[in-house]
Design a protein around this motif. Structure first.
Motif, mmCIF file in Angstrom:
data_model
loop_
_atom_site.group_PDB
_atom_site.id
_atom_site.type_symbol
_atom_site.label_atom_id
_atom_site.label_comp_id
_atom_site.label_asym_id
_atom_site.label_seq_id
_atom_site.Cartn_x
_atom_site.Cartn_y
_atom_site.Cartn_z
ATOM 1 N N ASN A 14 -4.314 -2.433 -5.083
ATOM 2 C CA ASN A 14 -4.233 -2.645 -3.636
ATOM 3 C C ASN A 14 -5.431 -2.065 -2.900
ATOM 4 O O ASN A 14 -6.005 -2.709 -2.017
ATOM 5 C CB ASN A 14 -2.937 -2.039 -3.087
ATOM 6 N N SER A 15 -5.822 -0.837 -3.246
ATOM 7 C CA SER A 15 -6.917 -0.189 -2.529
ATOM 8 C C SER A 15 -8.233 -0.944 -2.683
ATOM 9 O O SER A 15 -9.109 -0.872 -1.822
ATOM 10 C CB SER A 15 -7.092 1.246 -3.024
ATOM 11 N N LEU A 43 4.232 2.580 2.637
ATOM 12 C CA LEU A 43 5.503 3.031 2.091
ATOM 13 C C LEU A 43 5.765 4.486 2.461
ATOM 14 O O LEU A 43 6.889 4.865 2.785
ATOM 15 C CB LEU A 43 5.500 2.852 0.566
ATOM 16 N N ARG A 44 4.737 5.323 2.414
ATOM 17 C CA ARG A 44 4.901 6.735 2.739
ATOM 18 C C ARG A 44 5.268 6.928 4.207
ATOM 19 O O ARG A 44 6.110 7.770 4.547
ATOM 20 C CB ARG A 44 3.627 7.504 2.407
ATOM 21 N N VAL A 79 -0.040 -3.282 -7.097
ATOM 22 C CA VAL A 79 -0.033 -2.050 -6.313
ATOM 23 C C VAL A 79 -1.239 -1.179 -6.677
ATOM 24 O O VAL A 79 -1.900 -0.602 -5.808
ATOM 25 C CB VAL A 79 1.287 -1.280 -6.527
ATOM 26 N N SER A 89 0.850 -1.192 0.000
ATOM 27 C CA SER A 89 0.000 0.000 0.000
ATOM 28 C C SER A 89 0.881 1.236 0.000
ATOM 29 O O SER A 89 1.964 1.252 0.593
ATOM 30 C CB SER A 89 -0.913 0.022 1.225
ATOM 31 N N PHE A 90 0.425 2.275 -0.686
ATOM 32 C CA PHE A 90 1.173 3.520 -0.728
ATOM 33 C C PHE A 90 1.292 4.147 0.664
ATOM 34 O O PHE A 90 2.290 4.795 0.967
ATOM 35 C CB PHE A 90 0.488 4.508 -1.679
ATOM 36 N N GLU A 91 0.292 3.935 1.524
ATOM 37 C CA GLU A 91 0.313 4.525 2.851
ATOM 38 C C GLU A 91 1.463 3.967 3.691
ATOM 39 O O GLU A 91 2.196 4.709 4.353
ATOM 40 C CB GLU A 91 -1.023 4.275 3.572
#
Length: 350
Positions: free
Chosen positions: A199-200, A74-75, A196, A70-72
């Motif tokens: 993913n959401s 990683l961020r 990716v 998830s981008f979250e």
């Protein structure tokens, strides 16, 4: 009434778990043994389309891996750049440098291929699940562990082939480099990217079936290892090596892990990392991925009967890193518990 002791199989499973072993490590030994006794079953002469099966399996492995990113997460892990730099330099600079340092000791006949297999191991990215689990057991920084393990795997898609093309005879020179790039694109990059992006929408599916997806990953690896060793045994690649040579190789893998662990631990202390970040550095920086190694070996050494030999140090390192890292993580975790302050109870006034 005294409870009856657990059945013998359960006691054996518990004993193996405490030693850092699981069914997958035993299955790895099993498929290698099967390849030894029946090499024709999984070699290129077999009527079963093993290459097509493993190609599809690899693409699905990386798609499901992307689906769990998830981008979250990683961020959240991007802020501690000193820690991330140390982990990635340990993975892609320290390990290859250690392999280059020992190259003069592999000058005998047959030694060059063995050294290439060790360098291939050293050029691989870190694991994801194992690294994060060890950091969790050690009481480390989990978001940073997830970030580093994930970024290492993504960087390995590019850096592992690049390092191998610079130092090894991979058979991917000239036009074959383009072919390798296309294979990596279709088998790895695009599946990860698709996962990716989805993913959401489907991360709940990945979380709900993560145990089944892990088994799928492991079965795919077992198939790759089985076919690689079938080809190697069929062509007599291992006939030049004695059991004592394999034992020495295993001892070398133990030494490689301990040296890397000590160097990374020393650097993390010199940089004054907190203990939670030190755990991330040593456990993410000292691991090597069997998933990436199995895939990359089939891509970087195409149509090579020596692929089984290329994977041998990686299989030994994979087993040994789990055993040693498990004991080290549990030791560090006990230290964290020991230094935690006792909760203070304040009596309520009446």
């Amino acid at each position: 009434m005294t409870p009856s002791p657990p059945p013998a199989p359960n006691r054996l499973v518990a004993l193996l778990a405490r030693a850092g072993l699981d069914w997958f490590l035993l299955a790895l030994l099993g498929v290698v043994a099967l390849a030894y006794f029946a090499p024709g079953l999984g070699s290129k002469a077999s009527p079963v389309p093993w290459h097509d099966i493993t190609t599809v399996g690899v693409a699905l492995v990386f798609f499901f891996y992307g689906l769990k990113l998830s981008f979250e997460k990683l961020r959240d892990g991007m802020r501690n750049w000193k820690l991330h730099t140390l982990v990635q330099l340990s993975t892609f600079v320290l390990f290859p440098a250690l392999a280059l340092l020992v190259r003069p000791f592999f000058g005998a006949e047959g030694g060059e291929m063995l050294w290439q297999s060790i360098f291939f191991l050293c050029a691989l990215p870190s694991t994801v699940s194992t690294s994060v689990v060890m950091v969790s057991i050690a009481g480390g920084n989990l978001p940073a562990a997830i970030f580093n393990a994930s970024i290492s795997s993504l960087l390995g898609i590019v850096l592992t082939p690049l390092l191998c093309s610079l130092f090894l005879h991979t058979g991917t020179g000239g036009g074959q480099l383009w072919s390798l790039g296309v294979q990596l694109l279709w088998q790895v990059v695009l599946p990860v990217g698709a996962g990716v992006l989805l993913n959401s929408r489907f991360h709940a599916f990945a979380d709900r079936h993560k145990a089944a997806l892990r088994v799928f990953d492991q079965v795919t690896i077992l198939l790759i290892v089985f076919t690689a060793f079938c080809d190697s045994f069929a062509d007599g690649i291992f006939s030049r090596y004695r059991p004592a040579d394999v034992f020495k190789l295993g001892a070398g893998m133990v030494a490689l892990y301990l040296v890397a662990f000590a160097v990374i631990w020393g650097l993390s202390r010199a940089l004054k990392f907190p203990r939670a970040d030190q755990a991330v550095a040593v456990f993410c920086g000292s691991k090597k991925s069997l998933v990436h190694g199995s895939v990359m070996a089939s891509l970087l050494f195409p149509a090579s009967a020596a692929t089984g030999l290329i994977l041998l140090p990686l299989m030994l390192y994979h087993a040994l890193q789990i055993i040693m890292a498990s004991s080290m993580a549990q030791y560090l975790g006990r230290q964290v518990v020991a230094v935690e302050p006792e909760p203070v109870t304040v009596a309520r006034a009446r």
